[in-house]
Structures are given as C-alpha cells and as structure tokens.
Enzyme design. Structure first.
Site, PDB file in Angstrom:
ATOM      1  N   ASP A 150       0.854  -1.189   0.000  1.00 41.69           N
ATOM      2  CA  ASP A 150       0.000   0.000   0.000  1.00 41.69           C
ATOM      3  C   ASP A 150       0.885   1.232   0.000  1.00 41.69           C
ATOM      4  OD1 ASP A 150      -2.297  -1.523   0.138  1.00 41.69           O
ATOM      5  OD2 ASP A 150      -2.349  -1.520   2.316  1.00 41.69           O
TER       6      ASP A 150
ATOM      7  N   ASN B   7      28.403 -36.941  19.827  1.00 40.04           N
ATOM      8  CA  ASN B   7      27.227 -36.157  19.448  1.00 40.04           C
ATOM      9  C   ASN B   7      26.979 -35.009  20.419  1.00 40.04           C
ATOM     10  OD1 ASN B   7      26.736 -37.713  17.206  1.00 40.04           O
ATOM     11  ND2 ASN B   7      25.344 -39.103  18.250  1.00 40.04           N
TER      12      ASN B   7
ATOM     13  N   ASP C  56      27.253 -31.912  18.125  1.00 34.52           N
ATOM     14  CA  ASP C  56      25.926 -31.637  17.573  1.00 34.52           C
ATOM     15  C   ASP C  56      25.123 -30.666  18.430  1.00 34.52           C
ATOM     16  OD1 ASP C  56      26.712 -33.435  15.738  1.00 34.52           O
ATOM     17  OD2 ASP C  56      25.238 -34.977  16.204  1.00 34.52           O
TER      18      ASP C  56
END
Length: 543
Positions: A32, A380, A384
């Site tokens: 707009d 891990n 990770d």
C-alpha cells in the site's frame, strides 16, 4: 526462534513460522502507498474553490471539518485529522453530524453527512438556517454527484495537484430546498514518502525483489510518488483491471508496478495474476476488506499500528511501525534464517554419516569396534549441540541482498549432494585409515579408540567452523561469529578436562600424548582445508 526474536526487535512480528522460509523466496512486494511507503502524516497544502475566494474557501474548510469523524489532536484517520487542522487554521467551528448517510469506504469513494444548522448560529456567517448535506471524496465521484458542472476546469486543477504528488479530495454542499449538491472545491494534501523508503526499494531491487505500489489515490498522484521513490514500470487503474480478462491481466502484470484507484477486490485480482505468473508475493494491507488478499498471499503482512484486528489475524507478519523498509529488513532476516538453518542441517549430516560407514566397515572387516555406545553419545554431545547451535547465530553474509530470491521449489540440499558425499567419504577414510594404522602399529584398542574419538570431535569442530559460509573463511573473517569461537573453545576445554581427569575412565578414554595431539590436529584439519580451497576455486570460477 532466534530469528523471530531478532525480527521482533526490528519491528516485524512473526505470527507463522513458515513465513520465515517463504521470505527467502519472495520476488514481489505488493505494498500500500499510504502509511507504508508514505508517512501517513497529511497536511492540506493547496486548495482550489469554484467561485469567489473568500466565502467559498471558508465553506470548503467548514465541509472539511464537519464531514469528518476524527477528533483532535490525533484520533481518527490521518486524512480526516489533516482536514480538521485545515478547518482550525481557517477559523471555522465544525458542525456536529446529525446523520451519516454514506460512511466513507473504498468502494463508495465519498462520505455523505447531514447537518441541521437551524439552532446552530455559529455557522450563520456562512450558512442560512436549515438542513445541509455535506459531501467529500474522490473528485470524479463528487463531480458525478454534483452534476459535473465545470467538470473540465475541476479535472484540470485536480490533474495539476496530482502531478505534484498531492492527494486530492473534493467537497460539495447540498443546500436546503436544493435537489442536487453544488461543487465547492478541491483540497490538495501532502503525504511525503518515508525517510529511507527509496533506499529500501533500491535494496529490494538489487536483491531481485520487485516493488508494486497499490493505492486508492488518483493515477497521477500515485505515479508522482512512485517516481520520487524509484518505482519504475507502467501504471494501471482499477477501472482498467475491470476491463481485462484474467489471462490479459497475467500478461500485463509483469510490466505494471503502480496500481491506482483500486479497491480491495482489485487487490485480489492483482494477487491472483502475480501468482499465476509464477511470482512469490508478499502483500500488505490494513483494512477489514484487505484480509482476503493478505490471507491469499504467500506472505501476508498487516499494519500493526493503523491496521485492523481482522487484517492482523489474517497476516503471517505484522509490522509494528507500518514501514515499507521493515518489509525489506524482514526479507533480509528471512534469508539469513534460511541460510543458517541450512548450514546447521548440512553440518549435522556431514558429521554423522561417516560414523555409520566407519562402524559398518570395521564390523565387516572383523576389527574391534572403533566407538562404544558411550563414545557415540559423547561425540554427538560435543559436536551436535554447541557448535551446531552457534551456526544459527551466524551473521548475514555480505552478498545476502545481492543474490536473487531462492526458487520456491529449491530443495534444502540443492547443490550440496556432492559436498555431502565428499565430506562423508573424507571423514570416513581419514578415521578408518588412522584407526587401521594405530591397530597395526600395536596400540592398545582402548588407546586407539581414544584417538579416533578425539579425531572425530576435532574433525567436526573444524567442519563446523568451515560451515559458516559458502565463501572462504579468510573472506568472511575468522572472528565474525563469537558464538562459534566460544562453542569450539568450550567443547575443546570439556574434552581436555575429560581426558585428563578420572572422568575419562567412565567414558573409556585414556589421555593422549603430545605426538597424538599433533597427529589428530593435522588429520582433523584436512576436511576443513579441502573445503576452504574448494570454496576458493568455486568463487573464482563464478567470477
């Protein structure tokens, strides 16, 4: 979630998380004009009256102030507030509304009110006692209602004001005993563009995102504002859209960047044509009637300050400041979020497939298992978690707004399969050959396991550092992500702590010698070096 918080600090409130991914693909912003591209802080700067200047200008000011639902200082529509201020400057006192026969709307394009001035002598200098009808709205609509008297002169004045970028309203009055309103005059209001909007439009264009301005204003006003802020392309009016078939509109849509005198239903037609053309559209809106277009867009954006609750509920993103530049910042942030999620996932995949290959190969060849279950859990946990999460904090890349939008059908692993395979095979071969060599040279199994566990952690820490960008590390800077540096330092410190304290026995790990540390650091850096040179030669080939 990190990205959502960051966007909120930049005045873009995310209501649907999937909008973040879509932002990276947006190639058209339908915005707009009023309040998003312009400041929506209006002021009457020019007037034109049909007749003698003195009385007619006062009457024009009275109509502007009385045919009005706003109240000072700042309650109501900015257009009506500006009209109230104009009436105050002219010294007129507004008349209360006795009946609002036609409320203003985008469809009606005018407002129609009745005022009884028989008992209100304050209006005596201007009006005789009686019932008066005041009208204000789009000049062409008011001319139609007022019988089109002097139409050519009015339209000429209207065009002159519109070419200056002014928003123009007309006023008319129906006096007691009259069957038709009389045209009174024009009000030209200035609503200047927001600071920084031209720069934001240029930035969006550089990023391959086209800006389409949609407004209910006169065509010349819309075109004048568009040229001021750098929007190029053709202009189409709502009445033209009505004459085009859906297929014809699709053919025209790519060359049109300004839509004037449009209604909310036209917005839907524009949206559908852009979607049929294959565009990924972000659509802004603030009114109740804008909700279908906001809901139907790939990314619906509502105004948080001046928008309705219905529009906000339909939107994916709400702008706290109603500013076009915030949309461009949201696209920038959306691209950054997608980049970082991609880096995160690719790093995890690169760092885990090799463990499957390593264990499978040693089982098939009858070697002792290189990792015990507790080792896999520890690897891990070390790689990770913190290093992977630190990739989510990676700053945006320098060229993030100089590349084209991501194709909507592009897969997360697009262009990464080869790198994924190379990383997996490289990590597997280095770990397998090192483990094989350790066993052949007579190292105890527990010591060989400690070496390959540490090698896996060091290899992945190097890979996490190298996963920060598609550009070589020396181009983006070694210290650009302090979260990554902290994650690597903390992970390494935890590993050293475990190796050289009694905790190591719980994990079946033994301390390493300086020679073993040297071997592990050298082997662990191979993957990092291979990919950094790969990125270097790829970037040279692309340039």
């Amino acid at each position: 979630a990190i990205g959502v918080r960051r966007m909120a600090r930049r005045n873009a409130l995310v209501r649907r998380l999937d909008a973040l991914e879509t932002l990276g693909s947006v190639n058209v912003i339908c915005s707009d004009k009023t309040g998003t591209i312009t400041k929506n802080k209006m002021a009457v700067v020019q007037t034109w009256v049909d007749g003698a200047q003195s009385d007619r200008e006062q009457l024009l000011a009275l109509i502007a102030a009385s045919n009005n639902r706003a109240s000072l200082p700042n309650v109501g529509d900015p257009t009506e507030i500006a009209l109230l201020m104009f009436g105050k400057e002219k010294g007129v006192e507004r008349l209360p509304i006795d009946e609002e026969q036609v409320p203003f709307s985008a469809e009606a394009k005018y407002m129609h009110t009745r005022h009884d001035v028989r008992e209100r002598r304050v209006a005596a200098p201007l009006l005789e006692p009686g019932d008066y009808i005041f009208l204000k709205g789009a000049p062409e609509k008011i001319l139609e209602l007022a019988g089109n008297r002097g139409k050519e002169q009015v339209l000429a004045e209207h065009a002159r004001m519109a070419e200056l970028g002014l928003r123009v309203l007309a006023a008319a009055v129906q006096e007691p005993g009259e069957s038709m309103p009389k045209f009174v005059g024009l009000l030209g209001m200035e609503d200047p563009p927001r600071e920084g909007v031209a720069k934001a439009i240029a930035e969006a264009k550089l990023a391959g995102v086209r800006t389409v301005m949609i407004t209910g204003d006169h065509a010349k006003t819309a075109l004048a504002i568009a040229r001021q802020i750098g929007i190029e392309g053709e202009m189409l009016q709502g009445k033209d859209i009505d004459t085009l078939s859906p297929d014809e509109l699709v053919r025209r849509i790519q060359s049109v960047s300004v839509f004037a005198r449009v209604s909310p239903m036209h917005k839907l037609s524009i949206l559908e044509a852009l979607k049929r053309h294959g565009c990924i559209v972000a659509m802004t809106g603030d009114g109740v009637n804008d909700a279908p277009a906001i809901k139907g867009a790939h990314v619906g954006i509502a105004m948080g300050r001046d928008g309705t609750q219905v529009a906000r509920e339909a939107a994916s993103i709400v702008l706290a400041d109603d500013d076009y530049a915030t949309i461009v910042r949201a696209i920038r942030e959306g691209r950054r979020i997608y980049d970082n999620v991609r880096k995160f996932i690719l790093f995890l995949l690169r760092s885990n497939f090799d463990e499957i290959l390593f264990i499978s190969a040693t089982l098939l060849l009858g070697f002792p298992l290189p990792y015990l279950p507790v080792h896999l859990l520890w690897i891990n946990l070390m790689t990770d978690s913190l290093p992977a999460l630190a990739l989510g904090m990676e700053p945006e890349e320098a060229d993030i707004m100089r590349r084209p939008p991501r194709h909507a059908a592009e897969h997360l692993f697009n262009g990464e399969w080869v790198r994924l395979a190379v990383a997996t095979l490289l990590s597997f071969l280095i770990a397998f050959l090192y483990y094989f060599w350790l066993l052949r040279t007579g190292d105890p199994v527990e010591e060989a396991r400690s070496d390959v566990v540490m090698l896996a952690i060091i290899f992945e820490l190097f890979m996490a550092f190298g996963s920060r960008s598609r550009h070589p590390i020396w181009k983006i800077g070694f210290f650009g992500n302090r979260w990554m540096l902290g994650a690597i330092a903390l992970t390494a410190a935890l590993q050293v702590f475990v190796l050289y304290t009694p905790l190591g026995s719980f994990l079946h790990l033994v301390p390493l010698t300086l020679l073993e540390w040297g071997e592990i650091l050298l082997l662990g850096s191979i993957g990092f070096l291979v990919f950094e040179f790969w990125k270097f030669f790829s970037s040279r080939r692309n340039t």
